[in-house]
Motif scaffolding. Structure first.
Motif, PDB file in Angstrom:
ATOM      1  N   LYS A   1       0.846  -1.189   0.000  1.00 34.79           N
ATOM      2  CA  LYS A   1       0.000   0.000   0.000  1.00 34.79           C
ATOM      3  C   LYS A   1       0.885   1.243   0.000  1.00 34.79           C
ATOM      4  O   LYS A   1       2.072   1.175   0.358  1.00 34.79           O
ATOM      5  CB  LYS A   1      -0.933  -0.001   1.214  1.00 34.79           C
ATOM      6  N   VAL A   2       0.302   2.366  -0.345  1.00 33.60           N
ATOM      7  CA  VAL A   2       1.006   3.654  -0.256  1.00 33.60           C
ATOM      8  C   VAL A   2       1.339   3.916   1.220  1.00 33.60           C
ATOM      9  O   VAL A   2       0.467   3.762   2.082  1.00 33.60           O
ATOM     10  CB  VAL A   2       0.098   4.784  -0.782  1.00 33.60           C
ATOM     11  N   PHE A   3       2.576   4.281   1.511  1.00 35.26           N
ATOM     12  CA  PHE A   3       2.945   4.575   2.907  1.00 35.26           C
ATOM     13  C   PHE A   3       2.337   5.907   3.308  1.00 35.26           C
ATOM     14  O   PHE A   3       2.541   6.926   2.644  1.00 35.26           O
ATOM     15  CB  PHE A   3       4.474   4.612   3.070  1.00 35.26           C
ATOM     16  N   GLU A   4       1.609   5.884   4.434  1.00 37.86           N
ATOM     17  CA  GLU A   4       1.012   7.134   4.926  1.00 37.86           C
ATOM     18  C   GLU A   4       1.573   7.432   6.306  1.00 37.86           C
ATOM     19  O   GLU A   4       2.215   6.588   6.928  1.00 37.86           O
ATOM     20  CB  GLU A   4      -0.509   6.996   4.946  1.00 37.86           C
ATOM     21  N   GLU A   5       1.290   8.631   6.786  1.00 36.89           N
ATOM     22  CA  GLU A   5       1.950   9.085   8.015  1.00 36.89           C
ATOM     23  C   GLU A   5       1.520   8.314   9.259  1.00 36.89           C
ATOM     24  O   GLU A   5       2.186   8.378  10.291  1.00 36.89           O
ATOM     25  CB  GLU A   5       1.760  10.595   8.207  1.00 36.89           C
TER      26      GLU A   5
END
Lengths: 361, 361
Positions: A28-32
């Motif tokens: 998945k897209v890395f998020e904060e």
């Protein structure tokens, strides 16, 4: 530090018997609010096998199951909830939820109407919403820090892995129905979940009765913490007659095609409950009259929340004798471990160990 | 004071429709823990009709049913538990128990393995052990003071009668499953028990949803205290879809041959319970999967103890709007009242009133 995302992927319903392919995947897209976790250990749970066999519905190509994960945090975002690189954490059957509904607010994330299940379901929020998550039969897990729970000191990380799904699945109903001193708890079935149910109920202070076919597992049940053992045969009513009205709670961990619930109800004391955590294919059928006269219940329970996992980890850390009995398999041998799992070989939980990531076999 | 023991006795299974014979009977031997009660009022409950119809098994000649009794104490023994001649007391579905087991000790006499049921079962202790007790369709009740509960001030004795069985039968599960402020309680069926369940749940502070066939009883349900009403028709799943996961607890007071429990489970919030107090003839059948994923239960409940009756009486005394809606019949007209009862005429409880004993019609 560099690391890759590779996992053992299922492609068809034969995958459950060891047809997984080792391949890279796009995380998945890395998020904060995410973390990356280098996976050390991952338990093999019955629902992994069921998912890979297509029993919960068809699976997409490249499904990575595995949901009893323990590993080391290798990347944190700005909102990773206090986790730091180097922390040893675990992830259970739930990887994400909406984090906005009343159930998420009440720290009962397992009841969120849109959970993301670690063995494969779509993310529901953020930039990766709609894409399938990837589970723990992999080198690295990426996901919300909210669902990555730090291990307390004193817990062996390999033995801790099964607590994240199997363990909390039995802990939650034990807690909800008041297992503790003075309570008489029956555990039906001594397998992955059942053996943890005996240990955990005992650690909570309950008096535990194990119920299993024949007497082959009696010695193990007593070592696990059971004070009584009921061996069942062809006639449950006869087997149970000497034990009528003796248990406050029965946790049913078995999943045969059919369960004779009425027979088990006779074991319950007034206000007792028979709680299923193992799914049964055929409908459950019983008469209302014994339910009313006995004031008993038939219930179900579904995993546990991050807070409940934390409680369970603390309980087992303070009761070392309650650590699950695990047999380790090399991560690369998953296609050998799965067929053995499906034969019922675990005594009582298989855990994959990724030595390249630093796990110990 | 002299008084006689005469009652309306059943002799065959047609008795339920009004073939009771008025005749003298021999009461139990008076013991020092007994009281004699001049009966003023007695409710007619579905289980009286069922017993008299032979639905619970064949009845002995001369069976006197009736178990929602309110009357005036006319004789006390030396150990009559503080009761005095002139006290107004009530007796519910249970007339006696062993008073020595762990359940009796714990003030949960309804779970005693040898209860004496007021509508007819044998005494289990004392000089009259083995002889059948006599119920409330009579001029006088004699039995253990332990099961004769004094009415608090402010309660109309005629309206109080149905609380002793129907009322406590719904109060006990409401209390056990936490009905109170913030809880959403469904009441299935608006009859004798259902109308009291709405009133009592509301008095306990819960938000009540009434569930009934069609909309004929909606106005009454709202007057009784329901804030919502779900009218059911031929397709429960469609009727319930807009109300999915909306209730914490459903008290099922209906007793048709069959209940589609699975449909009702969809109404429950996580950890909710569907509790039967009305018996259903055909087996209950549902799939385990929704039980597990929803973490819900199907339970039963069986009357209540003397202490629970006392709690309920205090609750209704302090919530006059929760007094049962009763329609009085003259004691001598029982053979007219029973057929009307069996047609479903009560709105919502028939109570016999013995004017010769001082009751008011």
């Amino acid at each position: 530090m560099t690391y890759e995302f590779k996992g053992w992927a299922g492609y068809d319903e034969k995958a459950a018997d060891g047809g997984l392919k080792y391949e890279a995947f796009e995380p998945k897209v890395f998020e904060e609010d995410d973390v990356d976790v280098k996976i050390l250990y991952c338990g093999i749970c019955g629902s992994d096998a069921s998912v890979l066999a297509g029993e919960f519905g068809p699976i997409e190509a490249g499904r990575v199951a595995g949901h009893e994960i323990v590993g080391e945090v290798v990347r944190v975002g700005a909102q990773s909830g206090g986790l730091a690189v180097g922390d040893v954490v675990g992830i259970g059957a739930q990887t994400d939820s909406c984090l906005a509904c009343e159930f998420c607010d009440a720290h009962k994330e397992q009841y969120c109407a849109t959970p993301t299940l670690t063995f494969g379901s779509p993310y529901v929020r953020g930039k990766s919403a709609g894409t399938m998550c990837k589970g723990g039969f992999a080198t690295t897990w990426r996901g919300p820090a909210h669902f990555a729970i730090k291990l307390p000191a004193g817990l062996d990380p390999a033995a801790a892995a099964p607590l994240f799904c199997g363990g909390v699945t039995v802990y939650t109903p034990l807690k909800r129905w008041g297992a503790g001193p003075g309570k008489r708890v029956g555990v039906l079935g001594i397998g992955g979940l059942g053996h943890m149910a005996i240990q955990i109920a005992k650690a909570m202070g309950a008096d535990v009765t194990a119920i299993s076919r024949g007497s082959g597992k009696e010695a193990d049940a007593r070592k696990l913490g059971a004070s009584k053992y009921i061996a069942t045969g062809a006639d449950l009513a006869a087997d149970f007659a000497p034990h009528a009205r003796s248990l406050d709670l029965i946790i049913s961990t078995i999943n045969p095609p059919k369960v004779d619930v009425a027979a088990y109800l006779a074991l319950l004391r007034p206000e007792g409950a028979f709680v299923l955590v193992g799914a049964v294919v055929e409908p459950i059928t019983f008469h209302s009259f014994p339910l009313i006269t006995g004031a008993v219940s038939v219930g179900g329970s579904n995993t546990g929340s991050p807070d409940e996992i934390r409680e369970l980890l603390a309980l087992v850390a303070s009761h070392p004798e309650a650590a699950p009995w695990v047999q380790k398999w090399a991560f690369e041998d998953i296609n050998k471990a799965l067929p053995e799992f499906n034969k019922g070989a675990p005594r009582y939980r298989f855990v994959l160990a990724n030595t390249e990531n630093g796990a110990k076999l």
